[in-house]
Write a protein that holds these residues in place. Structure first.
Motif, PDB file in Angstrom:
ATOM      1  N   ARG A 122      21.518  -5.801 -44.732  1.00 41.08           N
ATOM      2  CA  ARG A 122      22.667  -5.011 -44.276  1.00 41.08           C
ATOM      3  C   ARG A 122      22.801  -3.723 -45.094  1.00 41.08           C
ATOM      4  NH1 ARG A 122      28.775  -6.032 -45.009  1.00 41.08           N
ATOM      5  NH2 ARG A 122      29.645  -4.983 -43.215  1.00 41.08           N
ATOM      6  N   GLN A 123      22.660  -3.836 -46.426  1.00 41.67           N
ATOM      7  CA  GLN A 123      22.729  -2.658 -47.297  1.00 41.67           C
ATOM      8  C   GLN A 123      21.612  -1.668 -46.994  1.00 41.67           C
ATOM      9  OE1 GLN A 123      22.437  -4.651 -51.056  1.00 41.67           O
ATOM     10  NE2 GLN A 123      24.651  -4.801 -51.340  1.00 41.67           N
ATOM     11  N   SER A 124      20.483  -2.171 -46.518  1.00 44.99           N
ATOM     12  CA  SER A 124      19.336  -1.316 -46.216  1.00 44.99           C
ATOM     13  C   SER A 124      19.426  -0.663 -44.851  1.00 44.99           C
ATOM     14  CB  SER A 124      18.040  -2.133 -46.318  1.00 44.99           C
ATOM     15  OG  SER A 124      17.881  -2.616 -47.632  1.00 44.99           O
ATOM     16  N   GLY A 125      20.434  -1.026 -44.084  1.00 50.60           N
ATOM     17  CA  GLY A 125      20.640  -0.361 -42.797  1.00 50.60           C
ATOM     18  C   GLY A 125      20.452  -1.213 -41.566  1.00 50.60           C
ATOM     19  N   ALA A 126      20.158  -2.495 -41.737  1.00 51.00           N
ATOM     20  CA  ALA A 126      20.015  -3.374 -40.581  1.00 51.00           C
ATOM     21  C   ALA A 126      21.394  -3.766 -40.054  1.00 51.00           C
ATOM     22  CB  ALA A 126      19.235  -4.632 -40.967  1.00 51.00           C
ATOM     23  N   PHE A 127      21.485  -3.959 -38.769  1.00 51.75           N
ATOM     24  CA  PHE A 127      22.712  -4.438 -38.147  1.00 51.75           C
ATOM     25  C   PHE A 127      22.654  -5.959 -38.085  1.00 51.75           C
ATOM     26  CE2 PHE A 127      22.232  -0.175 -36.379  1.00 51.75           C
ATOM     27  CZ  PHE A 127      23.498   0.345 -36.616  1.00 51.75           C
ATOM     28  N   LEU A 128      23.715  -6.621 -38.533  1.00 56.57           N
ATOM     29  CA  LEU A 128      23.799  -8.073 -38.422  1.00 56.57           C
ATOM     30  C   LEU A 128      24.562  -8.409 -37.151  1.00 56.57           C
ATOM     31  CD1 LEU A 128      24.655  -9.158 -42.089  1.00 56.57           C
ATOM     32  CD2 LEU A 128      22.414  -8.838 -41.021  1.00 56.57           C
ATOM     33  N   THR A 129      24.046  -9.369 -36.406  1.00 52.46           N
ATOM     34  CA  THR A 129      24.664  -9.756 -35.155  1.00 52.46           C
ATOM     35  C   THR A 129      24.522 -11.262 -34.974  1.00 52.46           C
ATOM     36  OG1 THR A 129      24.829  -9.185 -32.802  1.00 52.46           O
ATOM     37  CG2 THR A 129      22.599  -9.305 -33.725  1.00 52.46           C
ATOM     38  N   THR A 130      24.957 -11.782 -33.831  1.00 48.47           N
ATOM     39  CA  THR A 130      24.857 -13.214 -33.545  1.00 48.47           C
ATOM     40  C   THR A 130      24.129 -13.434 -32.224  1.00 48.47           C
ATOM     41  OG1 THR A 130      26.928 -13.284 -32.314  1.00 48.47           O
ATOM     42  CG2 THR A 130      27.054 -13.696 -34.720  1.00 48.47           C
ATOM     43  N   THR A 131      23.724 -14.661 -32.018  1.00 46.05           N
ATOM     44  CA  THR A 131      23.040 -15.032 -30.780  1.00 46.05           C
ATOM     45  C   THR A 131      23.868 -14.652 -29.558  1.00 46.05           C
ATOM     46  OG1 THR A 131      21.998 -16.885 -31.917  1.00 46.05           O
ATOM     47  CG2 THR A 131      22.057 -16.994 -29.520  1.00 46.05           C
ATOM     48  N   GLU A 132      25.132 -15.043 -29.562  1.00 47.14           N
ATOM     49  CA  GLU A 132      25.995 -14.760 -28.409  1.00 47.14           C
ATOM     50  C   GLU A 132      26.153 -13.262 -28.187  1.00 47.14           C
ATOM     51  OE1 GLU A 132      30.561 -15.681 -27.049  1.00 47.14           O
ATOM     52  OE2 GLU A 132      29.381 -17.322 -27.884  1.00 47.14           O
ATOM     53  N   ALA A 133      26.319 -12.505 -29.264  1.00 50.93           N
ATOM     54  CA  ALA A 133      26.471 -11.055 -29.132  1.00 50.93           C
ATOM     55  C   ALA A 133      25.219 -10.420 -28.523  1.00 50.93           C
ATOM     56  CB  ALA A 133      26.785 -10.422 -30.484  1.00 50.93           C
ATOM     57  N   VAL A 134      24.037 -10.879 -28.935  1.00 49.10           N
ATOM     58  CA  VAL A 134      22.793 -10.334 -28.376  1.00 49.10           C
ATOM     59  C   VAL A 134      22.722 -10.617 -26.883  1.00 49.10           C
ATOM     60  CG1 VAL A 134      20.271 -10.574 -28.340  1.00 49.10           C
ATOM     61  CG2 VAL A 134      21.475 -10.411 -30.518  1.00 49.10           C
ATOM     62  N   LEU A 135      23.004 -11.864 -26.499  1.00 47.64           N
ATOM     63  CA  LEU A 135      22.932 -12.230 -25.084  1.00 47.64           C
ATOM     64  C   LEU A 135      23.901 -11.385 -24.249  1.00 47.64           C
ATOM     65  CD1 LEU A 135      22.647 -16.097 -25.461  1.00 47.64           C
ATOM     66  CD2 LEU A 135      20.837 -14.517 -24.744  1.00 47.64           C
ATOM     67  N   LEU A 136      25.123 -11.218 -24.730  1.00 55.86           N
ATOM     68  CA  LEU A 136      26.112 -10.441 -23.978  1.00 55.86           C
ATOM     69  C   LEU A 136      25.786  -8.946 -23.970  1.00 55.86           C
ATOM     70  CD1 LEU A 136      29.365 -12.330 -24.966  1.00 55.86           C
ATOM     71  CD2 LEU A 136      28.207 -12.325 -22.732  1.00 55.86           C
ATOM     72  N   GLN A 137      25.265  -8.427 -25.080  1.00 57.77           N
ATOM     73  CA  GLN A 137      24.906  -7.006 -25.107  1.00 57.77           C
ATOM     74  C   GLN A 137      23.747  -6.698 -24.164  1.00 57.77           C
ATOM     75  OE1 GLN A 137      24.555  -5.002 -28.904  1.00 57.77           O
ATOM     76  NE2 GLN A 137      26.127  -6.322 -29.777  1.00 57.77           N
ATOM     77  N   HIS A 138      22.863  -7.665 -23.953  1.00 53.52           N
ATOM     78  CA  HIS A 138      21.743  -7.420 -23.055  1.00 53.52           C
ATOM     79  C   HIS A 138      22.178  -7.331 -21.593  1.00 53.52           C
ATOM     80  CE1 HIS A 138      18.752  -8.210 -26.285  1.00 53.52           C
ATOM     81  NE2 HIS A 138      18.190  -7.218 -25.651  1.00 53.52           N
ATOM     82  N   VAL A 139      23.230  -8.019 -21.217  1.00 55.51           N
ATOM     83  CA  VAL A 139      23.696  -7.902 -19.829  1.00 55.51           C
ATOM     84  C   VAL A 139      24.804  -6.868 -19.681  1.00 55.51           C
ATOM     85  CG1 VAL A 139      22.952 -10.176 -19.045  1.00 55.51           C
ATOM     86  CG2 VAL A 139      25.229  -9.920 -20.005  1.00 55.51           C
ATOM     87  N   GLN A 140      25.636  -6.687 -20.695  1.00 51.09           N
ATOM     88  CA  GLN A 140      26.686  -5.673 -20.785  1.00 51.09           C
ATOM     89  C   GLN A 140      27.776  -5.716 -19.726  1.00 51.09           C
ATOM     90  OE1 GLN A 140      25.189  -1.720 -21.392  1.00 51.09           O
ATOM     91  NE2 GLN A 140      23.926  -2.330 -23.110  1.00 51.09           N
ATOM     92  N   ASP A 141      27.580  -6.454 -18.648  1.00 50.08           N
ATOM     93  CA  ASP A 141      28.560  -6.429 -17.564  1.00 50.08           C
ATOM     94  C   ASP A 141      28.395  -7.693 -16.730  1.00 50.08           C
ATOM     95  OD1 ASP A 141      29.873  -5.846 -15.023  1.00 50.08           O
ATOM     96  OD2 ASP A 141      29.806  -3.731 -15.581  1.00 50.08           O
ATOM     97  N   ALA A 142      29.511  -8.248 -16.256  1.00 53.15           N
ATOM     98  CA  ALA A 142      29.456  -9.436 -15.400  1.00 53.15           C
ATOM     99  C   ALA A 142      28.745  -9.141 -14.080  1.00 53.15           C
ATOM    100  CB  ALA A 142      30.859  -9.964 -15.138  1.00 53.15           C
ATOM    101  N   LYS A 143      28.591  -7.870 -13.745  1.00 54.66           N
ATOM    102  CA  LYS A 143      27.890  -7.484 -12.514  1.00 54.66           C
ATOM    103  C   LYS A 143      26.371  -7.442 -12.689  1.00 54.66           C
ATOM    104  CE  LYS A 143      31.778  -4.734 -10.937  1.00 54.66           C
ATOM    105  NZ  LYS A 143      32.296  -3.389 -10.701  1.00 54.66           N
ATOM    106  N   HIS A 144      25.893  -7.592 -13.922  1.00 54.79           N
ATOM    107  CA  HIS A 144      24.450  -7.569 -14.194  1.00 54.79           C
ATOM    108  C   HIS A 144      23.781  -8.707 -13.421  1.00 54.79           C
ATOM    109  CE1 HIS A 144      20.664  -7.957 -16.386  1.00 54.79           C
ATOM    110  NE2 HIS A 144      20.882  -6.735 -16.868  1.00 54.79           N
ATOM    111  N   PRO A 145      22.606  -8.479 -12.839  1.00 58.65           N
ATOM    112  CA  PRO A 145      21.949  -9.521 -12.047  1.00 58.65           C
ATOM    113  C   PRO A 145      21.608 -10.794 -12.824  1.00 58.65           C
ATOM    114  CG  PRO A 145      20.560  -7.552 -12.238  1.00 58.65           C
ATOM    115  CD  PRO A 145      21.881  -7.220 -12.837  1.00 58.65           C
ATOM    116  N   ASN A 146      21.488 -10.715 -14.141  1.00 58.10           N
ATOM    117  CA  ASN A 146      21.173 -11.899 -14.941  1.00 58.10           C
ATOM    118  C   ASN A 146      22.392 -12.505 -15.627  1.00 58.10           C
ATOM    119  OD1 ASN A 146      18.453 -11.649 -14.316  1.00 58.10           O
ATOM    120  ND2 ASN A 146      18.072 -10.313 -16.063  1.00 58.10           N
ATOM    121  N   PHE A 147      23.580 -12.014 -15.299  1.00 60.54           N
ATOM    122  CA  PHE A 147      24.773 -12.487 -15.996  1.00 60.54           C
ATOM    123  C   PHE A 147      24.983 -13.990 -15.838  1.00 60.54           C
ATOM    124  CE2 PHE A 147      29.309 -13.552 -16.190  1.00 60.54           C
ATOM    125  CZ  PHE A 147      29.543 -13.225 -17.518  1.00 60.54           C
ATOM    126  N   ARG A 148      24.815 -14.528 -14.654  1.00 55.17           N
ATOM    127  CA  ARG A 148      25.038 -15.969 -14.425  1.00 55.17           C
ATOM    128  C   ARG A 148      24.089 -16.807 -15.297  1.00 55.17           C
ATOM    129  NH1 ARG A 148      29.722 -16.171 -12.476  1.00 55.17           N
ATOM    130  NH2 ARG A 148      30.102 -15.443 -10.375  1.00 55.17           N
TER     131      ARG A 148
END
Length: 170
Positions: A122-148
């Motif tokens: 983190r101090q070196s500049g990496a972003f820390l995130t979680t599994t759920e956050a990654v999954l949701l950021q990849h679809v970004q919207d409930a309208k995304h074709p892979n959201f379900r």
């Protein structure tokens, strides 16, 4: 342009390292960490050696002896993917890439080493995130074709990997 750490499927690569059976008895929270990594593999494509729970039999495994993911075969695969700018860790940070560490899907032999490594990343500049956050950021919207498909992965919360100690120390 501000670096805010937003993920997208365009230009992202998931790298998994050291998830071999022989590490199971020595890695803190191994079972829960593998469970979270397996969730990520059910969505985007990734690279990595496998333990059975990952379900990653069709992925390319790269033998390595160095303490870095940036070995020649991985660099070649990254180039073949168009030299993505979003990946993981120090060698990638040094190359100017944006790095995201999925904190609940990584571990070490001890909780102390894990927490200090996450802090240093983190101090070196990496972003820390979680599994759920990654999954949701990849679809970004409930309208995304892979959201379900992603929503099914999130029905159950991610297993606890004892990260609260890390964040309570910040």
């Amino acid at each position: 342009v501000a670096r805010i750490g937003r993920l997208s499927t365009k230009g992202s690569v998931l790298l998994l390292c050291d998830m071999q059976e022989k590490f199971r008895p020595n890695i803190f929270q191994f079972t829960n960490m593998v469970s979270n990594a397996a969730r990520l593999l059910q969505s985007p494509k990734g690279l990595g050696p496998t333990v059975p729970e990952l379900g990653a039999w069709d992925l390319t495994a790269h033998a390595k002896t160095k303490f870095t993911m940036m070995i020649e075969p991985v660099e070649k695969e990254l180039k073949a993917l168009g030299d993505p700018k979003i990946c993981t860790t120090f060698d990638l940070l040094e190359k100017g890439m944006e790095v995201h560490i999925v904190a609940d899907a990584v571990s070490s032999r001890s909780q102390t080493d894990r927490l200090f490594a996450l802090s240093r990343l983190r101090q070196s500049g990496a972003f820390l995130t979680t599994t759920e956050a990654v999954l949701l950021q990849h679809v970004q919207d409930a309208k995304h074709p892979n959201f379900r498909e992603i929503q099914k992965l999130l029905v159950q919360p991610s297993p606890d990997t004892a990260l609260l100690a890390f964040f309570s120390s910040l």
